[in-house]
Design a protein around this motif. Sequence first.
Motif, PDB file in Angstrom:
ATOM      1  N   ARG A   1       3.962  15.422  -6.100  1.00  0.00           N
ATOM      2  CA  ARG A   1       3.825  14.608  -7.317  1.00  0.00           C
ATOM      3  C   ARG A   1       4.672  13.342  -7.218  1.00  0.00           C
ATOM      4  N   GLN A   2       5.886  13.486  -6.709  1.00  0.00           N
ATOM      5  CA  GLN A   2       6.760  12.318  -6.542  1.00  0.00           C
ATOM      6  C   GLN A   2       6.144  11.344  -5.543  1.00  0.00           C
ATOM      7  N   PHE A   3       5.678  11.846  -4.419  1.00  0.00           N
ATOM      8  CA  PHE A   3       5.046  11.005  -3.398  1.00  0.00           C
ATOM      9  C   PHE A   3       3.826  10.284  -3.975  1.00  0.00           C
ATOM     10  N   THR A   4       2.982  11.009  -4.710  1.00  0.00           N
ATOM     11  CA  THR A   4       1.776  10.438  -5.306  1.00  0.00           C
ATOM     12  C   THR A   4       2.131   9.306  -6.270  1.00  0.00           C
ATOM     13  N   ASN A   5       3.124   9.530  -7.112  1.00  0.00           N
ATOM     14  CA  ASN A   5       3.546   8.491  -8.053  1.00  0.00           C
ATOM     15  C   ASN A   5       4.080   7.264  -7.329  1.00  0.00           C
ATOM     16  N   LEU A   6       4.856   7.463  -6.265  1.00  0.00           N
ATOM     17  CA  LEU A   6       5.376   6.338  -5.484  1.00  0.00           C
ATOM     18  C   LEU A   6       4.248   5.579  -4.778  1.00  0.00           C
TER      19      LEU A   6
ATOM     20  N   LYS B   1       1.067   5.391  -5.740  1.00  0.00           N
ATOM     21  CA  LYS B   1       0.301   4.682  -6.766  1.00  0.00           C
ATOM     22  C   LYS B   1       1.064   3.436  -7.228  1.00  0.00           C
ATOM     23  N   ALA B   2       2.373   3.546  -7.433  1.00  0.00           N
ATOM     24  CA  ALA B   2       3.187   2.392  -7.833  1.00  0.00           C
ATOM     25  C   ALA B   2       3.171   1.323  -6.740  1.00  0.00           C
ATOM     26  N   ASN B   3       3.241   1.738  -5.489  1.00  0.00           N
ATOM     27  CA  ASN B   3       3.194   0.810  -4.355  1.00  0.00           C
ATOM     28  C   ASN B   3       1.853   0.076  -4.310  1.00  0.00           C
ATOM     29  N   LYS B   4       0.766   0.808  -4.515  1.00  0.00           N
ATOM     30  CA  LYS B   4      -0.563   0.190  -4.522  1.00  0.00           C
ATOM     31  C   LYS B   4      -0.684  -0.811  -5.669  1.00  0.00           C
ATOM     32  N   ASN B   5      -0.164  -0.436  -6.840  1.00  0.00           N
ATOM     33  CA  ASN B   5      -0.211  -1.349  -7.985  1.00  0.00           C
ATOM     34  C   ASN B   5       0.616  -2.605  -7.709  1.00  0.00           C
ATOM     35  N   GLU B   6       1.806  -2.412  -7.160  1.00  0.00           N
ATOM     36  CA  GLU B   6       2.698  -3.547  -6.878  1.00  0.00           C
ATOM     37  C   GLU B   6       2.066  -4.530  -5.893  1.00  0.00           C
ATOM     38  N   HIS B   7       1.367  -4.018  -4.901  1.00  0.00           N
ATOM     39  CA  HIS B   7       0.760  -4.865  -3.871  1.00  0.00           C
ATOM     40  C   HIS B   7      -0.722  -5.147  -4.138  1.00  0.00           C
ATOM     41  N   GLN B   8      -1.205  -4.736  -5.313  1.00  0.00           N
ATOM     42  CA  GLN B   8      -2.583  -4.977  -5.742  1.00  0.00           C
ATOM     43  C   GLN B   8      -3.604  -4.477  -4.712  1.00  0.00           C
ATOM     44  N   ILE B   9      -3.369  -3.258  -4.255  1.00  0.00           N
ATOM     45  CA  ILE B   9      -4.263  -2.619  -3.285  1.00  0.00           C
ATOM     46  C   ILE B   9      -5.216  -1.702  -4.052  1.00  0.00           C
TER      47      ILE B   9
ATOM     48  N   GLU C   1      -7.656   8.231  -8.543  1.00  0.00           N
ATOM     49  CA  GLU C   1      -6.967   7.722  -7.346  1.00  0.00           C
ATOM     50  C   GLU C   1      -5.729   8.571  -7.042  1.00  0.00           C
ATOM     51  N   LYS C   2      -4.974   8.920  -8.077  1.00  0.00           N
ATOM     52  CA  LYS C   2      -3.804   9.770  -7.861  1.00  0.00           C
ATOM     53  C   LYS C   2      -4.217  11.148  -7.357  1.00  0.00           C
TER      54      LYS C   2
ATOM     55  N   GLU D   1       5.692  17.858  11.767  1.00  0.00           N
ATOM     56  CA  GLU D   1       6.357  16.996  10.790  1.00  0.00           C
ATOM     57  C   GLU D   1       5.333  16.355   9.863  1.00  0.00           C
ATOM     58  N   ILE D   2       5.738  16.111   8.617  1.00  0.00           N
ATOM     59  CA  ILE D   2       4.907  15.409   7.645  1.00  0.00           C
ATOM     60  C   ILE D   2       5.365  13.955   7.597  1.00  0.00           C
ATOM     61  N   ASP D   3       4.421  13.032   7.587  1.00  0.00           N
ATOM     62  CA  ASP D   3       4.718  11.617   7.454  1.00  0.00           C
ATOM     63  C   ASP D   3       4.774  11.291   5.960  1.00  0.00           C
ATOM     64  N   TRP D   4       5.981  11.115   5.418  1.00  0.00           N
ATOM     65  CA  TRP D   4       6.165  10.797   4.002  1.00  0.00           C
ATOM     66  C   TRP D   4       6.304   9.289   3.781  1.00  0.00           C
ATOM     67  N   GLU D   5       6.042   8.504   4.800  1.00  0.00           N
ATOM     68  CA  GLU D   5       6.119   7.042   4.681  1.00  0.00           C
ATOM     69  C   GLU D   5       5.088   6.546   3.665  1.00  0.00           C
ATOM     70  N   ILE D   6       5.480   5.573   2.872  1.00  0.00           N
ATOM     71  CA  ILE D   6       4.552   4.955   1.926  1.00  0.00           C
ATOM     72  C   ILE D   6       4.177   3.600   2.507  1.00  0.00           C
ATOM     73  N   TYR D   7       2.920   3.463   2.868  1.00  0.00           N
ATOM     74  CA  TYR D   7       2.432   2.280   3.569  1.00  0.00           C
ATOM     75  C   TYR D   7       1.837   1.267   2.595  1.00  0.00           C
ATOM     76  N   ILE D   8       1.882   0.013   3.001  1.00  0.00           N
ATOM     77  CA  ILE D   8       1.120  -1.016   2.308  1.00  0.00           C
ATOM     78  C   ILE D   8      -0.192  -1.090   3.077  1.00  0.00           C
ATOM     79  N   GLY D   9      -1.240  -0.505   2.524  1.00  0.00           N
ATOM     80  CA  GLY D   9      -2.512  -0.404   3.231  1.00  0.00           C
ATOM     81  C   GLY D   9      -2.603   0.905   3.983  1.00  0.00           C
ATOM     82  N   ALA D  10      -3.365   0.894   5.052  1.00  0.00           N
ATOM     83  CA  ALA D  10      -3.645   2.122   5.820  1.00  0.00           C
ATOM     84  C   ALA D  10      -2.430   2.591   6.622  1.00  0.00           C
TER      85      ALA D  10
END
Length: 177
Positions: free
Chosen positions: A21-26, A28-36, A47-48, A68-77
């Motif tokens: 849930r925390q990852f999903t919220n982050l 979504k916020a990242n996508k909103n911030e970068h208008q993705i 989307e969430k 390992e899980i990749d918890w990185e939040i990317y801008i784009g793919a």
Amino acid sequence: METTTKYPLMHLTAREVLQLRQFTNLCKANKNEHQITDRKYTTGATEKGIIMLGKAGEVIVSRYYNTEIDWEIYIGADHGFDTTINGKTTEIKTSSQKDLIINDPQHCKYGLWKPETEQCLVVWCNQPKNQWENIGTNTQFQIIGGTTRENFFANAQKTDYGYGPRLTLKENQLTHL
């Protein structure tokens, strides 16, 4: 429920659900911030919910294969695949269907089999599409099976689910990786 797979039914832990849930919220916020904006192919899912479902499948696979899980939040793919299993780059597709469905590259340039991915694994989830955002500890997951790039493109059938041609391998065509 009858299944042809050797993989067990699995559930997320309470800690994993909170982390998702925390990852999903982050994300979504990242996508909103970068208008993705993502192209939406899953009717009825938010989307969430799509973000949560996809990462939940990665958590299930990482626990089963001890990766390992990749918890990185990317801008784009992301970098082109989700994890490495048995030395092969692996994309994880999580869905309420048990077939491997990928967009047909002849008709769509989004949601394709990524060039960096050597094999693909399907994770089934019993949660309805309109409830993916509410995945919890009672939600069931099961790794259905996988395939290599070569096998997929040699055997996939064209199928249209109402929004353009997709390439599909049926559940019984997937194997234990």
